[in-house]
Design an enzyme around this catalytic site. Sequence first.
Site, PDB file in Angstrom:
ATOM      1  N   GLN A  20       0.858  -1.184   0.000  1.00 46.46           N
ATOM      2  CA  GLN A  20       0.000   0.000   0.000  1.00 46.46           C
ATOM      3  C   GLN A  20       0.892   1.232   0.000  1.00 46.46           C
ATOM      4  O   GLN A  20       2.014   1.204   0.518  1.00 46.46           O
ATOM      5  CB  GLN A  20      -0.940   0.000   1.206  1.00 46.46           C
ATOM      6  CG  GLN A  20      -2.057  -1.043   1.083  1.00 46.46           C
ATOM      7  CD  GLN A  20      -2.958  -1.080   2.298  1.00 46.46           C
ATOM      8  OE1 GLN A  20      -2.512  -1.445   3.378  1.00 46.46           O
ATOM      9  NE2 GLN A  20      -4.221  -0.717   2.113  1.00 46.46           N
ATOM     10  N   SER A  21       0.393   2.325  -0.541  1.00 43.30           N
ATOM     11  CA  SER A  21       1.261   3.452  -0.875  1.00 43.30           C
ATOM     12  C   SER A  21       1.639   4.328   0.303  1.00 43.30           C
ATOM     13  O   SER A  21       2.657   5.008   0.263  1.00 43.30           O
ATOM     14  CB  SER A  21       0.601   4.334  -1.947  1.00 43.30           C
ATOM     15  OG  SER A  21       0.389   3.591  -3.133  1.00 43.30           O
TER      16      SER A  21
END
Length: 431
Positions: A20-21
Amino acid sequence: MSDKIRPQHLTRKAMLYVRQSSAYQVSHNLESQKLQYAMQDRLHQLGWNEIEVIDEDLGRSAAGTQTRTGFDRMVAEVCLGHVGAVAAREVSRFARNSREWQQLVEVCRIVDTVLVDQETVYAPRQSNDRLLLGLKGSLNEYELDLLRHRSLEARREKAKRGELVVAAPVGYCKTEDQRLEKDPDLRVQDAIRSVFRQFGAIGSVRQTLLWFLEHGLQLPACTPRGEIQWKRPRYGTVYRILTNPIYGGAYAYGKTECKINYEGGEQRKHDRRKPRDEWLALIPNAHDGYVPWDEFERIQRAINGNLRLAGHAGAPKNGEALLAGLLRCRRCASKLTLHYTGNRHDALRYSCQRGWLDKGQPRCIAFGGTRADAAIAEAVLQVVQPAAIEAAMVAREEETLKQDEVLAALQRDLQAARYTAQRAQKQYDAG
């Protein structure tokens, strides 16, 4: 099972890449994590028994500006021929830039490793799949650039209206409706005002700092958690307070820019302060300031005038000379240089050597400064003599006010220390 999966793929392990970023997504987008981890079931259905999950890149962007140890380890395992399939719920989880994406696809093609997402199995050795993977990589990179561009434009438009408050400097608090209000702590407010009062009386950032240090006074600073911490002042602290337009009641945004350079193969970020005419937004009278905007502008002119540049006399320095930084050469228009000579360095001399130093030309002028300073001093005394008594009284009143201000600041510090001690005592008794 897909016909692209062969026995040689199943004899090797599969690697599931979970990413996830940002840290916010890791903490709040829990459903996305569950869906990514659920890809293990799809790999089991496709025939793999040994599955390694790589999730050490959670909270890191795939745009290529951050080091992703998990991704690097996965590529290394693929290069060694230990991996039959690399999987992710969406292929955009692997990379958002063409360089890393093409690297992964090419390595998988060479060692015959398939890529798996929630919909399809890709075999990089097949030209159609390789073309499709290339298109998806380009689309992923374009999508990220489009989202970044939209977010940046929305941020810029909000800043132009004066509605974007990223953080509040010391002395202010950010409200829920994106406004700035003065810190309710009167001790903090008085400390900020003292900086402006002392500069107005002294006219120098450095001398203002020395005044605080001489009297042992502290200035507030914001911790990373947003708490107020009282510290021994430094030059940068005083300078930022005096030059930040927020303290003049103005909203300012876009004062600095970040440039990225590569030194020794590593990325380096450099911040540069932009001239005022290049700022994105400057809106005077946007909130309650510690000084009026006109007074803040006068302070900026005084600070710029203290610089020893062309057209500026510069701040006064140690020494007996009265005309330091004020005299210019009639021949080349350069400032005259001041030198002290003699056994006790009490004989002063003005000279112009810029033409000789810069262009090899003859020296312009040089003369002793004792008689020139004496003549100037006599002329100044004749002008101010009628108001000498009044000036002495004003100086005495200013000195008294300074002493009263120091005493008031020390009393506020003492009151704050007593309050902290009483609070700690109550917490101790309650425990």
